[in-house]
Design a protein around this motif. Structure first.
Motif, PDB file in Angstrom:
ATOM      1  N   GLN A  54       0.840  -1.192   0.000  1.00  0.00           N
ATOM      2  CA  GLN A  54       0.000   0.000   0.000  1.00  0.00           C
ATOM      3  C   GLN A  54       0.875   1.242   0.000  1.00  0.00           C
ATOM      4  O   GLN A  54       0.592   2.215  -0.690  1.00  0.00           O
ATOM      5  CB  GLN A  54      -0.930  -0.004   1.214  1.00  0.00           C
ATOM      6  N   GLY A  58       1.073   4.467  -2.813  1.00  0.00           N
ATOM      7  CA  GLY A  58       0.783   5.847  -2.435  1.00  0.00           C
ATOM      8  C   GLY A  58      -0.657   5.973  -1.975  1.00  0.00           C
ATOM      9  O   GLY A  58      -1.401   5.006  -1.894  1.00  0.00           O
ATOM     10  N   ASN A  59      -1.070   7.201  -1.690  1.00  0.00           N
ATOM     11  CA  ASN A  59      -2.399   7.427  -1.126  1.00  0.00           C
ATOM     12  C   ASN A  59      -3.422   7.934  -2.138  1.00  0.00           C
ATOM     13  O   ASN A  59      -4.541   8.252  -1.766  1.00  0.00           O
ATOM     14  CB  ASN A  59      -2.308   8.427   0.035  1.00  0.00           C
ATOM     15  N   GLU A  60      -3.071   8.015  -3.402  1.00  0.00           N
ATOM     16  CA  GLU A  60      -3.991   8.617  -4.360  1.00  0.00           C
ATOM     17  C   GLU A  60      -5.028   7.667  -4.949  1.00  0.00           C
ATOM     18  O   GLU A  60      -5.981   8.103  -5.571  1.00  0.00           O
ATOM     19  CB  GLU A  60      -3.217   9.312  -5.494  1.00  0.00           C
ATOM     20  N   SER A  61      -4.900   6.357  -4.768  1.00  0.00           N
ATOM     21  CA  SER A  61      -5.858   5.433  -5.382  1.00  0.00           C
ATOM     22  C   SER A  61      -6.763   4.782  -4.333  1.00  0.00           C
ATOM     23  O   SER A  61      -6.408   4.673  -3.166  1.00  0.00           O
ATOM     24  CB  SER A  61      -5.121   4.349  -6.170  1.00  0.00           C
ATOM     25  N   ASN A  62      -7.944   4.372  -4.796  1.00  0.00           N
ATOM     26  CA  ASN A  62      -8.872   3.673  -3.909  1.00  0.00           C
ATOM     27  C   ASN A  62      -8.345   2.290  -3.534  1.00  0.00           C
ATOM     28  O   ASN A  62      -8.616   1.788  -2.444  1.00  0.00           O
ATOM     29  CB  ASN A  62     -10.243   3.537  -4.571  1.00  0.00           C
ATOM     30  N   SER A  64      -5.298   1.515  -3.010  1.00  0.00           N
ATOM     31  CA  SER A  64      -4.340   1.714  -1.929  1.00  0.00           C
ATOM     32  C   SER A  64      -5.044   1.807  -0.584  1.00  0.00           C
ATOM     33  O   SER A  64      -4.599   1.212   0.404  1.00  0.00           O
ATOM     34  CB  SER A  64      -3.541   2.990  -2.202  1.00  0.00           C
ATOM     35  N   ASP A  65      -6.159   2.534  -0.551  1.00  0.00           N
ATOM     36  CA  ASP A  65      -6.925   2.639   0.695  1.00  0.00           C
ATOM     37  C   ASP A  65      -7.503   1.293   1.109  1.00  0.00           C
ATOM     38  O   ASP A  65      -7.530   0.954   2.292  1.00  0.00           O
ATOM     39  CB  ASP A  65      -8.059   3.661   0.542  1.00  0.00           C
TER      40      ASP A  65
END
Length: 122
Positions: A54, A58-62, A64-65
């Motif tokens: 994850q 990075g934090n920009e994609s769903n 990843s969340d």
């Protein structure tokens, strides 16, 4: 003794991990370390993998969340399984080991004594 072995096998089903854990516990005893490493729960290993990948995304994609949420859930599940293992060891396995090591000799002595008295009364 059989019930004790099967309980441990049920709680720690992977034979390779059991062997590794036994070796690490022995090394810790030789070194004089108090804290023994715990059984590596597969959920904990999966959570480490999910959280690691994850971070790569990075934090920009769903996705990843979703990986982060799944990783944290697996980490929590591994902690719960570890606490269950500790509780079962303290309340059940240690009791059985005490019974097998110490109390069994006393029980066998009293059974032999009882058998001797039965023969005397016959």
């Amino acid at each position: 003794m059989e019930m004790l072995a099967k309980t441990i096998k049920y709680l720690q089903p992977n034979p390779a991990s059991q062997a590794k854990l036994t070796m690490l516990n022995t090394v810790c005893k030789i070194r004089g370390q108090v804290k023994n490493p715990g059984y590596p729960q597969s959920e904990g290993l999966l959570s480490q993998c999910l959280i690691c990948h994850q971070k790569e995304l990075g934090n920009e994609s769903n996705f990843s969340d979703a990986l982060l949420d799944a990783g944290e859930s697996m980490k929590h599940l591994a902690e719960v399984k570890n606490s269950l293992d500790i509780e079962v060891k303290q309340n059940f396995i240690d009791f059985l080991q005490n019974l097998c090591e110490k109390d069994r000799k006393g029980i066998q002595h009293h059974v032999q004594k009882l058998e001797g008295r039965r023969l005397d009364f016959d």
